[in-house]
Scaffold this active site. Structure first.
Site, mmCIF file in Angstrom:
data_model
loop_
_atom_site.group_PDB
_atom_site.id
_atom_site.type_symbol
_atom_site.label_atom_id
_atom_site.label_comp_id
_atom_site.label_asym_id
_atom_site.label_seq_id
_atom_site.Cartn_x
_atom_site.Cartn_y
_atom_site.Cartn_z
ATOM 1 N N GLU A 179 0.479 -1.360 -0.275
ATOM 2 C CA GLU A 179 -0.384 0.168 0.325
ATOM 3 C C GLU A 179 1.273 1.051 0.087
ATOM 4 O O GLU A 179 0.957 2.017 0.837
ATOM 5 C CB GLU A 179 -1.005 0.230 0.968
ATOM 6 C CG GLU A 179 -1.780 -1.240 0.815
ATOM 7 C CD GLU A 179 -2.832 -1.116 2.788
ATOM 8 O OE1 GLU A 179 -2.522 -0.764 2.886
ATOM 9 O OE2 GLU A 179 -3.503 -2.157 2.473
ATOM 10 N N GLU A 254 -6.772 -7.942 -0.680
ATOM 11 C CA GLU A 254 -6.758 -7.156 0.355
ATOM 12 C C GLU A 254 -8.741 -7.543 0.415
ATOM 13 O O GLU A 254 -9.821 -6.421 0.338
ATOM 14 C CB GLU A 254 -6.495 -6.817 1.644
ATOM 15 C CG GLU A 254 -5.066 -6.951 1.561
ATOM 16 C CD GLU A 254 -4.813 -6.032 2.596
ATOM 17 O OE1 GLU A 254 -5.323 -5.538 3.924
ATOM 18 O OE2 GLU A 254 -3.516 -6.064 3.252
#
Length: 604
Positions: A179, A254
């Site tokens: 991320e 995710e």
């Protein structure tokens, strides 16, 4: 003899299968396994949060829910807790062994080695020894940081290279950073990470994981890598990935069946219907996905991280990492598990196996506890470190636990005492008397010191460190007193510092010795008790009668307990209990009287 040859035959069959090499590649729309489209249905779990004895069971549970892949976060600071000192061989540090078990159970692996991972883990997986460098910059091309990263990658590559699918192992892809588009925009840094891996012979595809927005994908993407979306839930999300690079596949890296919980919050329980809709969309559109997490486990010891949305906000994560996942903290299937199992079974072309046997949970009768030792007695035998002003723990090579700062008040002797900044929870004592508590969260770091008749009053500040911040721009997070202490604006000088790391080694060497029974009637007391078992099983120790502190059983650190809730019970696996007599120690920051403890069969 027949059994012997049968076993030998099965062994050679297994070795032959294990050594079969595979090619995993990227096409514009699909992942390809040996040239054929392959849908990744992954469940994430973290070996560091699971006792090694339970690894196979948890992997089997994920397979029984319908997963064909396990995503694995690797925590750098768990494998290299001290600079240059690696542990790949003890307990649940054996990453290669976990990956081999995945393969033995017929599961593929997505490897997520960081260096930064977030994961609600202390410092997002980065080692706290980096914080000893005063001006260190992380997650960028700071040479001091990158030299440490290279050392870690070079060592980890030795463990994982034989386990790549190209070498007959189960690892299909490896993630670059995590991320990153939510944190920074150093594209040279991302390419440097990729280059270190390729120079180490890592020849499987790479992928990134970012939120499904253009600015995050732009800042976090690595050329040629598959695009992970945290999370991908709609046509719009996947369109964003295609705009970034139409030549590689994208997937939901995710998908969240649950969520994390901080101390002082209610347990997070996301709506199951929303999850069902997301999974149905992904299955109907043949999109690959990874459930973060299929099984969470436990933040044993001091491994839980924290969030800091602003400089004066601090939100430490609870010890449990149950996460409201489909498989709960004790490894039991939930209603969410069976919903997902039924849903996945309608779309996949492979047979989903039955559930493995789960480990039984037990109640433990009431344990009587007694005062054992005072932290104040303990420090009398310790040699202090003298510094002009307070320094954080990391300056002394301490990661977490407690640290005590002591000084004499000369000049101002009462009034407004301000700690800048207390990380994370401080108890103030004047001439041995408890005055007040300062919490890091909220920015209210001033207390009133009363007047005394003592000529030069003695000031003690006992600071408890909780998790290093694991996400966001305030990632640099040192523990203890991070700047200075003032009294009515005057900077206090000439400090004595006592290191109290409170890890298992420290407890064994300092707390269970001959000083036992020496207790002062002020906060900072160790209590202990014994209990006998005729059988072992998983249990939760009910800490609701204690205030704030740490529990240890048979020498293992369970992690934090805190009556701010919501967690009042701390998970303890059967493998760390024993038949016969067991020993529990509780250190509490506030409790003056011993209280009983029970063992329960569930988190709530």
């Amino acid at each position: 003899m027949k059994k012997f040859f049968t076993a030998l035959f099965l062994f050679f069959v297994f070795v032959s299968v294990a050594q079969q090499r595979h090619r995993f590649s990227l096409s514009p729309n699909d992942f390809l396994l040996d040239g054929k489209p392959f849908q990744i249905i992954s469940g994430e779990m973290h070996p560091a949060r699971i006792p090694a004895e339970y690894w196979r069971n948890r992997i089997q549970m994920a397979k029984a829910m319908g997963c064909n892949t396990i995503a694995v976060y690797v925590f750098w600071n768990y494998l290299e807790p001290k600079e240059g000192v690696f542990d790949f061989k003890s307990g649940n540090h054996k990453i290669a062994e976990f990956i081999r078990i995945c393969q033995q159970e017929g599961m593929w692996v997505l490897l997520r080695p960081g260096p930064y991972v977030c994961a609600e883990w202390d410092f997002g997986g980065l080692p706290s020894y980096l914080l000893k460098i005063p001006d260190i910059k992380v997650r960028c091309m700071d040479n001091r940081y990158m030299n440490a990263v290279k050392r870690y990658f070079d060592r980890l590559a030795q463990e994982i290279k034989p386990l790549l699918c190209t070498n007959g192992g189960p690892i299909l892809m490896l993630q670059i950073e995590n991320e990153y588009g939510s944190y920074g925009n150093d594209k040279k840094y991302l390419e440097a990470l990729k280059n270190i891996w390729t120079k180490n012979g890592i020849n499987v595809p790479f992928y990134t994981a970012d939120g499904p927005t253009q600015y995050m994908l732009d800042a976090g993407y690595v050329d040629g890598a598959a695009i992970g979306l945290d999370s991908g839930t709609s046509d719009y999300d996947f369109d964003q990935a295609q705009k970034k690079n139409p030549n590689v596949p994208s997937f939901s890296s995710e998908t969240y069946p649950g969520w994390l919980t901080h101390w002082g919050e209610k347990w997070q329980r996301p709506d199951t219907n929303d999850l069902k809709k997301e999974i149905e969309y992904l299955l109907q559109h043949k999109k690959s996905f990874n459930l973060y997490v299929v099984y969470g486990g436990t933040n044993f010891g001091f491994t839980a991280g924290a969030n800091a949305p602003s400089p004066t906000q601090y939100q430490p994560a609870v010890t449990s990492y149950d996460y409201d996942a489909p498989i709960n903290e004790q490894g039991q299937p939930t209603a969410k598990f069976f919903m997902l199992r039924n849903l996945i079974s309608k779309y996949v072309d492979y047979k989903i196996p039955g559930l493995p046997r789960t480990i039984s949970a037990i109640n433990i009768p009431t344990i009587e506890m007694k005062p054992m030792l005072s932290i104040w007695t303990l420090i009398k035998s310790m040699q202090p470190i003298n510094t002009p002003q307070p320094q954080p723990m990391e300056a002394f090579d301490q990661n977490q636990g407690l640290i005590l700062y002591k000084t004499k008040l000369i000049g101002h002797k009462s009034g407004k005492l301000t700690i800048t900044e207390p990380h994370d929870y401080a108890l103030i004592f004047l001439n041995g008397k408890f005055i007040d508590t300062i919490k890091r969260d909220g920015g209210k770091w001033t207390v009133n010191l009363p007047k005394t008749e003592v000529e030069n009053p003695e000031l003690d500040i006992l600071v408890e460190a909780m998790g290093h911040v694991n996400y966001g721009q305030y990632l640099i997070d040192r523990k203890g007193i991070t700047d200075r202490v003032t009294l009515n604006g005057m900077t206090l000088m000439d400090w004595e510092t006592y290191l109290l790391p409170m890890d298992e080694k420290f407890i064994q060497q300092n707390v269970t010795g001959p000083q036992r029974g020496m207790v002062e009637n002020k906060p900072g007391i160790f209590f202990d008790g014994y209990f006998d078992l005729d059988k072992t099983g998983d249990t939760y120790f009910d800490m609701s009668h204690y205030s704030k502190g740490i529990a240890y059983v048979n020498g293992h650190n369970l992690g934090w307990d805190w009556n701010s809730g919501p967690q009042q019970r701390v998970e303890w696996p059967a493998t760390w209990l024993k038949k016969g007599t067991n020993h529990i120690i509780v250190f509490d920051l506030h409790q003056l009287q011993a209280a009983t403890i029970d063992g329960k069969t569930s988190l709530e």
